[in-house]
Design an enzyme around this catalytic site. Sequence first.
Site, short mmCIF file in Angstrom:
data_model
loop_
_atom_site.label_atom_id
_atom_site.label_comp_id
_atom_site.label_asym_id
_atom_site.label_seq_id
_atom_site.Cartn_x
_atom_site.Cartn_y
_atom_site.Cartn_z
N GLU A 1 117.08 27.21 -40.00
CA GLU A 1 117.42 27.25 -41.57
C GLU A 1 116.83 25.85 -42.13
O GLU A 1 117.55 24.87 -41.89
CB GLU A 1 118.92 27.33 -41.76
CG GLU A 1 119.51 27.28 -43.05
CD GLU A 1 119.65 25.98 -43.65
OE1 GLU A 1 118.87 25.56 -44.57
OE2 GLU A 1 120.49 25.38 -43.51
N GLU B 1 111.66 21.69 -47.90
CA GLU B 1 111.50 20.84 -46.68
C GLU B 1 110.48 21.31 -45.75
O GLU B 1 110.53 21.32 -44.43
CB GLU B 1 113.16 21.36 -45.98
CG GLU B 1 114.02 20.65 -46.70
CD GLU B 1 115.49 20.81 -45.81
OE1 GLU B 1 115.66 21.22 -44.56
OE2 GLU B 1 116.65 20.61 -46.33
#
Length: 687
Positions: free
Chosen positions: A185, A194
């Site tokens: 995740e 990210e």
Amino acid sequence: MLPKTLTATLFLNLTQPPLLFRSSSPRPTSFVRVMSSESTQRVFQLKHDPLTGNSEWVIIEDQNDDVPNFPNHQHLLATTSYLDMLNDSPRNTAFRQAIEKTITKPCRVLDIGAGTGLLSMMASRAMGGEGFVTACESYLPMVKLMKRVLRVNGMERRIRVINKRSDELHVGVDVPSRFDALVSEILDSELLGEGLIPTLQHAHDSLLVENPLTVPYRATTYGQLVESTFLLKLHDLHNNEASASDGICLTPTGLESVLGIKRQQYAMHCDPIGKEIKLLSEPFKIFEFDFWKRPESCGETELCIKATTGGSVHAVVSWWVLQLDREGTIYYSTAPRRTNSTTSTSSVHWCDHWKQCVWFVPGSGVTVSKGEEVHVHATHNETSISYSLYAKGLKTEVLHHGLKAGDLHLVLSPERAAIYGDKEWRLLMRKAVESALKGKSRPLCLITDDSVFLPLLAAHLSEESHVISLFPGLMERGSQYLQAVARSNHISPDRIEVLGKRVKQLTINDTHNKKVDLLIAEPFYLGLDCMLPWQNLRFWNDRTMLDSILASDAVVIPSRGMLKACAISLPDLWKSRHCLNKIEGFDHTVVNSTMGACGQLPGSEEGPCLPYFVWQCGDFDVLSETFDVMEFDFLKQISQCQGRSQVKFTKAGVCHGFVLWIDWVMDPQNSYVISTGPGHTQFPYEY
């Protein structure tokens, strides 16, 4: 519950602003990892002192213990989004269900960005303790905490922890073979920020078997065209400042792009401004990313969106939907409530770590009629998604709105753009400076912060003045900006001087042997837009260091700062910050102190004050009168301050905390006050 008659006492002692580590990402990025000759791992973490503006690298060492041994380690993790993610029950449940459905027999599982090891433990449990699970986590403080969590849950021998980035792993060196399954995740509000794409690319190239099992299985981004005067204020500085009529033009005609926000998606909860948003289209699919195969670095799509009603397209609001299992029965969505979307089966809930994203359409937007088609060109690179829009009426008329980030000389945050375009704020500033300049002949004005408005204002209001701006953050860029816009504001460029020096280096020689008549700041320091309110007391520290070059009758703006507060009920934010117990059956109580959780902890272990836009924090209700906590007198040199206040509750409810903010008193007569408290949504006030 608090009865209306209850009175409480709040005591606060403030000597210096705290040194905080700040990250909007759940995984801080301002660190560098090195290895010593003894194989002791060291992390260099960037620490910022907002009082002086100085930054330094501090060393975090791994001494083979699991207790963080670096200063202020609670603050280090409390200012990240880890705790909020772990308190997101729908997220946790969806991942558990998908992992149990996907990983049904012993295999080799890789968890990238493992955090506390929650997904690793889910995978190990799904395999009955058999199989092979590797938890990859690059952030050393988090690795230390993960080891404690694994030990408490009896998992330390079932999960191997590697303190590296996943793209630093090598089969045959760090791990024995390729992995059969990936659980991960590493998503932000935009999905890609990210490093999802490069991470998946390396994993498929070097770490995973062909056609691996993955949780999640797929992610899809969606968008919707909206009209909103509120959102317009956050980016259209050129048109917004036109209504101020104060003689100052920060974005002169022909130089509109010299100052503005960066063309990117901004994470924002859209539900709080739902009444100020007009939906102009149905939700539309933008991009689809499969975790089970190698993604492309770049992509683009051309969409033709029909307007469901007439209006001006001011922004594209976007969100994403995770399909966690192959069959498409388990979903998680970040969609706002008002999308009319049927793209997700998950219930809408508030969390702080994932929000919607807003892409501002440049200028005053694209005007459309009901039924008219809007062409949306969406592109993505490895870390972001961007858009350009145009609407076609007649074939010969094409309104195109696209702007490259490189066109901007100075970049503002949306909140700062809203402030500079706010005519009331500008009028108050004008009156305060105008009053201070009365009766002064050939005044020397010194602006200590990164304000681009005040140098032009001071020069505009007094043709005899000489203005010096320090621009501690903007530096040369600030000088280039003022040179570009000065003549458009009928100001000779030589009347505004920019010194490339820090305050502590400034001497009377730098002011041409003349003492300062007017010391001004908003205060605004580049990089401190969303920090704690007292961190702007850097102005007070600057004023103290400049005391020797101030005239005896020098005027200081602002003259005082009033730290104010009120009691507040914040059920959504409290839920996201409260102490953890078991998460999907795994004990996480050991992380509470380090992550700065709320409730059920001794007072000495409570988390630090954290900066929030409270209007972005879900439901909230003010429970008390506003009260003064302490006063900062900028006419005097900086000193220790303390305050004691009585809190009179005016409403029954659950008090989750206190909101604190600073009212900046611009003159000794209290005639001009700029408040950053409740009711001022463009200013950050704190929890």
